[in-house]
Design an enzyme around this catalytic site. Structure first.
Site, PDB file in Angstrom:
ATOM      1  CG  ASP A   1       8.171 -25.589  -5.313  1.00  0.00           C
ATOM      2  OD1 ASP A   1       9.287 -25.094  -5.564  1.00  0.00           O
ATOM      3  OD2 ASP A   1       7.148 -25.354  -5.980  1.00  0.00           O
TER       4      ASP A   1
ATOM      5  CE  LYS B   1       9.928 -23.803  -9.018  1.00  0.00           C
ATOM      6  NZ  LYS B   1       8.835 -24.728  -8.669  1.00  0.00           N
TER       7      LYS B   1
ATOM      8  CD  GLU C   1       2.553  -3.217  -2.852  1.00  0.00           C
ATOM      9  OE1 GLU C   1       3.016  -2.056  -2.900  1.00  0.00           O
ATOM     10  OE2 GLU C   1       1.371  -3.455  -2.540  1.00  0.00           O
TER      11      GLU C   1
ATOM     12  CG  HIS D   1      -0.524  -1.124  -4.699  1.00  0.00           C
ATOM     13  ND1 HIS D   1      -0.679  -1.784  -3.508  1.00  0.00           N
ATOM     14  CD2 HIS D   1      -1.735  -0.599  -5.012  1.00  0.00           C
ATOM     15  CE1 HIS D   1      -1.945  -1.688  -3.116  1.00  0.00           C
ATOM     16  NE2 HIS D   1      -2.601  -0.966  -4.003  1.00  0.00           N
TER      17      HIS D   1
ATOM     18  CB  CYS E   1      -3.049   1.278  -1.156  1.00  0.00           C
ATOM     19  SG  CYS E   1      -4.590   1.301  -2.071  1.00  0.00           S
ATOM     20  CE1 TYR E   2      -8.815  -0.049   4.998  1.00  0.00           C
ATOM     21  CE2 TYR E   2      -6.908  -0.170   6.471  1.00  0.00           C
ATOM     22  CZ  TYR E   2      -8.284  -0.147   6.283  1.00  0.00           C
ATOM     23  OH  TYR E   2      -9.113  -0.213   7.364  1.00  0.00           O
TER      24      TYR E   2
ATOM     25  N   GLY F   1      -5.190  -2.902   1.530  1.00  0.00           N
ATOM     26  CA  GLY F   1      -6.203  -3.846   1.998  1.00  0.00           C
ATOM     27  C   GLY F   1      -7.527  -3.564   1.314  1.00  0.00           C
TER      28      GLY F   1
END
Ligand code: XMP
Length: 529
Positions: free
Chosen positions: A230, A385, A173, A171, A77-78, A50
């Site tokens: 979409d 996607k 992710e 991170h 992280c945060y 964050g």
């Protein structure tokens, strides 16, 4: 289920995607969620990154009850700083410099503590990671041990010696941490014991339930459709959830491709049972585009004309609903926004960074919402996607539509350099149809991410038969890309390109030349304008 508490990082959704790719379901909730309000018990908790500083007075903090749940916790992280700060507020401070970018962390095996080594299990001795932080841990919290370090961050990975509480400063992710997914697997599967049985159909059922609850038994929902994957997936999902109380609106803006409107109507209405209204706005759009040459001006006119027609339709739908048994107000507006659109719109914010008024995020709903008090529903907001395509297949949408190249809202108008006239649209449309048909016939449509024929309004000389011709220049564009932020030109067999050029010049009146655009993005963009 894993509980992801979101502290506002731009990459929080990527944590969900990593877990989904492992077939693990996770629910993301605001960081301030009260554990007592949960109706389910998570198998583990992840605290995201964050933008705040944990030691600031206004900084967001997790409900202390999270730490009493007795389930494994991973702070990123945060989130890691939150864990350390909670142990002792002196553990976190501002770093001397922002650490931003690649780093190699050295993984340390803790002797005789297999339970803590599990987090980096199988990841070797060194791991390539992505860091983005300013604050850092300046002291190891009491009871914790170091799992990983970089020269800059001694406490790049930490674990509690006895409780299943872990933290990483980097991170895992993001794509730039190539083996991050393995770390999530170690945490979620080996440490939390989460089961890998989540499938897309669960997500669909979950969304349908969520939509039904949100919309209630009466309210109506409207949404624009374009025939792209979409908006079609979002519309089909909405139809499944609330039937004809969802109203799809297709606006013919006069700059769509050959036969596109009829085809979209046929697919959505007949095959997918979507309650659809088609508005013929072609003449209005083309008359408002007259004389405009500047790309942004063209986009703006198309955007605002679209909203004018759409608003009229919303009012008409509401009026018509008044006379039906379950009359309800149009309260919601459906958008097929995907996760990358959300990110792109965020990073494109601000006067200096506005490259194009991109995508429909922002502009369109703002006026709709404020003017009519509509609330936004974005059921695909967490998806990428490839996930939406899978979603579409599960909803029974045909493979051709599922794999369709994206087509921009302003359509052919941003594929004509300069003023848009009906004559030019007709030429570009015809050339595009030949180009795409030949690509399909060659069986290479799915090898490229986007392809079209655009038109340069300058004219060039040619010779046909014995006569001199003076005609437009068609610009063919075909690219491959994974995220549409960067792209490479598609490498055609030269023979095929020549055949395409020959057919276009022969069959499309008013064209003298055909060129193939081999510019990468950057510096070029995918569209011409
Ligand atoms: P560019 O041209 O910026 O395009 O490289 C990247 C992707 O975005 C699409 N695009 C748009 N989509 N409204 C849209 O709905 C727009 O104004 C717009 N401009 C570009 C483009 O087709 C490509 O997929």
């Amino acid at each position: 289920t894993i509980l992801l508490l979101d502290f506002g990082s731009q990459t929080s959704h990527l944590i969900l995607r990593c877990l989904r790719s492992l077939n693990i379901y996770a629910e993301m909730l605001p960081c301030t969620t009260k554990i007592a309000d949960l109706t389910w018990k998570p198998k583990g908790v992840i605290l995201s990154g964050g933008p705040a500083s944990v030691y600031d007075e206004a900084a967001p903090h997790a409900d202390p009850a999270v730490f009493d749940l007795g389930v494994p916790i991973l702070g990123i992280c945060y989130g890691c700083q939150e864990i350390a700060w909670r142990a002792n507020s002196a553990n976190v401070a501002a770093g001397e410099a922002r650490e931003y970018g690649h780093a190699d962390v050295t993984i340390k095996k803790v002797e005789g503590a297999d339970h803590v080594n599990k987090l980096f299990q199988g990841l070797g001795e060194e791991m390539h990671v992505y860091m983005s932080h300013f604050d850092k841990l300046v002291k190891l919290p009491e009871g914790f041990t170091i799992l990983a370090s970089t020269p800059n961050s001694e406490f790049a990975g930490i674990a509690h010696e006895t409780k299943p509480v872990f933290g990483v400063q980097f991170h895992p992710e993001v794509e730039h941490t190539p083996r991050g997914v393995e770390l999530f697997k170690n945490f979620a599967v080996d440490i939390c014991g989460a089961r890998q049985h989540w499938v897309m159909s669960d997500f669909i059922q979950h969304e349908i339930q969520r939509i039904r609850k949100l919309v209630g038994p009466k309210a109506q929902v409207i949404g624009a459709v374009s025939g792209g994957v979409d908006s079609t997936v979002a519309a089909r999902l909405m139809t499944e959830a609330i039937g004809d109380r969802f109203h799809a609106v297709l606006v013919d803006n006069g700059v769509m491709r050959l036969n596109e409107c009829q085809q979209v109507k046929e697919t959505l209405e007949k095959h997918l049972g979507i309650n659809l209204t088609v508005i013929d706005g072609a003449d209005l759009f083309l008359s408002r585009l007259k004389g405009l040459t500047e790309p942004e001006a063209k986009r703006k006119v198309i955007g605002s004309t679209f909203i004018d027609l759409f608003e009229e339709e919303a009012i008409r739908i509401e009026k018509a609903a008044e006379n039906t048994p379950n009359a309800g107000k149009v309260e919601y507006f459906l958008q097929g926004t995907l996760y990358p659109d959300v990110i792109e719109s965020l990073s494109f914010k601000g006067p200096s960074a506005t490259i194009k008024t991109h995508h429909n995020v922002g502009g369109l709903p703002a006026r709709m919402m404020n003017g009519q008090g509509l609330k936004l529903i974005e059921p695909l907001r967490e998806l990428f996607k490839d996930e939406v395509r899978e979603f579409g297949r599960q909803l029974g949408i045909h493979e051709d539509l599922v794999m369709r190249h994206p087509f921009p809202g302003p359509g052919i108008a941003i594929r004509i350099i300069g003023e848009v006239t009906p004559e030019r649209v007709a030429i570009a449309r015809k050339a595009d149809h030949i180009f795409i048909s030949m690509i399909r016939e060659a069986g290479i449509y799915n090898e490229m991410s986007q392809a079209y024929a655009g038109l340069d309004t300058n004219r060039a000389v040619g010779v046909m038969g014995d006569a001199r011709v003076y005609g437009y220049i068609i610009i063919l564009r075909a690219v491959t890309t994974t995220n549409f932020m960067t792209a490479e030109p598609y490498e055609f067999k030269f023979d095929l390109l020549k055949k395409i050029a020959r057919r276009i010049v022969n069959e499309v009146d008013g064209v003298a030349r055909v060129t193939y655009d081999i510019t990468s993005k950057p510096p070029g963009t995918i569209e011409l304008e």
